[in-house]
Design a protein around this motif. Structure first.
Motif, PDB file in Angstrom:
ATOM      1  N   ARG A   1     -17.700 -10.898  11.282  1.00 13.31           N
ATOM      2  CA  ARG A   1     -16.999 -11.129  10.014  1.00 13.31           C
ATOM      3  C   ARG A   1     -17.834 -12.008   9.084  1.00 13.31           C
ATOM      4  O   ARG A   1     -17.814 -11.842   7.878  1.00 13.31           O
TER       5      ARG A   1
ATOM      6  N   ASP B   1     -16.149  -5.725   7.482  1.00 13.15           N
ATOM      7  CA  ASP B   1     -14.756  -5.889   7.069  1.00 13.15           C
ATOM      8  C   ASP B   1     -13.936  -6.326   8.288  1.00 13.15           C
ATOM      9  O   ASP B   1     -14.363  -6.146   9.429  1.00 13.15           O
ATOM     10  N   PRO B   2     -12.774  -6.924   8.075  1.00 10.21           N
ATOM     11  CA  PRO B   2     -12.026  -7.507   9.184  1.00 10.21           C
ATOM     12  C   PRO B   2     -11.562  -6.506  10.244  1.00 10.21           C
ATOM     13  O   PRO B   2     -11.542  -6.829  11.430  1.00 10.21           O
TER      14      PRO B   2
ATOM     15  N   VAL C   1      -3.763  -8.313  11.546  1.00 12.69           N
ATOM     16  CA  VAL C   1      -4.816  -8.527  10.542  1.00 12.69           C
ATOM     17  C   VAL C   1      -4.517  -7.708   9.289  1.00 12.69           C
ATOM     18  O   VAL C   1      -4.626  -8.217   8.164  1.00 12.69           O
TER      19      VAL C   1
ATOM     20  N   SER D   1      -1.595  -9.235   7.279  1.00 17.98           N
ATOM     21  CA  SER D   1      -2.007 -10.487   6.648  1.00 17.98           C
ATOM     22  C   SER D   1      -3.004 -10.253   5.518  1.00 17.98           C
ATOM     23  O   SER D   1      -2.841 -10.758   4.407  1.00 17.98           O
ATOM     24  N   HIS D   2      -4.065  -9.485   5.816  1.00 20.96           N
ATOM     25  CA  HIS D   2      -5.165  -9.312   4.862  1.00 20.96           C
ATOM     26  C   HIS D   2      -4.776  -8.431   3.680  1.00 20.96           C
ATOM     27  O   HIS D   2      -4.996  -8.797   2.523  1.00 20.96           O
ATOM     28  N   TYR D   3      -4.204  -7.271   3.996  1.00 24.70           N
ATOM     29  CA  TYR D   3      -3.923  -6.298   2.945  1.00 24.70           C
ATOM     30  C   TYR D   3      -2.490  -6.376   2.425  1.00 24.70           C
ATOM     31  O   TYR D   3      -2.254  -6.136   1.246  1.00 24.70           O
TER      32      TYR D   3
ATOM     33  N   THR E   1      -6.828 -13.220   2.333  1.00 24.78           N
ATOM     34  CA  THR E   1      -8.105 -12.549   2.556  1.00 24.78           C
ATOM     35  C   THR E   1      -9.246 -13.456   3.031  1.00 24.78           C
ATOM     36  O   THR E   1     -10.370 -12.984   3.178  1.00 24.78           O
TER      37      THR E   1
ATOM     38  N   ARG F   1     -11.571 -15.732   5.635  1.00 26.36           N
ATOM     39  CA  ARG F   1     -11.957 -15.576   7.033  1.00 26.36           C
ATOM     40  C   ARG F   1     -10.996 -16.330   7.944  1.00 26.36           C
ATOM     41  O   ARG F   1     -10.664 -15.867   9.028  1.00 26.36           O
TER      42      ARG F   1
ATOM     43  N   ASP G   1      -7.857 -14.277   8.346  1.00 28.94           N
ATOM     44  CA  ASP G   1      -8.129 -13.138   9.224  1.00 28.94           C
ATOM     45  C   ASP G   1      -8.202 -13.591  10.686  1.00 28.94           C
ATOM     46  O   ASP G   1      -7.712 -12.911  11.583  1.00 28.94           O
TER      47      ASP G   1
END
Length: 148
Positions: free
Chosen positions: A34, A40-41, A97, A100-102, A107, A109, A112
């Motif tokens: 990462r 990408d995660p 992930v 949370s991320h999308y 976003t 680290r 993630d």
């Protein structure tokens, strides 16, 4: 502690020890992929999963469940079932992930890492322990039910 609980305690400790080693490999590789590698995660998590899963199977087969006899084609079937159980756990982590991320827009680290290697790993560990002892290393290597 009753005699009936000792085998379960040993099993949990063995599973946890192997899990810590697999978790360290998973987390370390995820952070590296990462960070410096810049993946990408979801790709980073998928690749780190493969490393952690390999360490977990080897550790459980040679350590926690070493007394379970594994011979011939059954060994390969066990490994495939182990991969399926761990894939289900990985999907739990990937879902954490992704949400949370999308979904939540967290976003960084750190976000993630918390979602994939923290929350996702905790949920996936419960699933993995149950699946590993129920479908993969069942029989002579284990005594009693995990529910007591």
């Amino acid at each position: 502690m009753s005699l009936a609980r000792r085998p379960l305690t040993r099993e949990l400790l063995g599973f946890a020890t192997v899990g810590v080693l697999a978790y360290a490999a998973d987390l370390g590789l995820f952070l590296w992929l990462r960070g410096p590698v810049g993946l990408d995660p979801l790709t980073a998590k998928a690749l780190s999963f493969v490393a952690g899963c390999s360490i977990a199977y080897t550790g459980n087969a040679l350590g926690t469940y070493r007394h379970r006899p594994v011979r011939g084609p059954r060994r390969y079937a066990d490994f495939l079932v182990f991969l399926a159980v761990n894939l289900a756990g990985a999907l739990v982590q990937l879902l954490c992930v992704a949400v949370s991320h999308y979904g939540l827009g967290l976003t960084s680290r750190r976000a993630d890492t918390v979602s994939g290697a923290g929350i996702g790993m905790a949920l996936a560990t419960v699933l993995r322990f149950w699946g590993t002892r129920t479908w993969v290393f069942r029989g002579e290597g284990r005594v009693g039910s995990w529910t007591g």
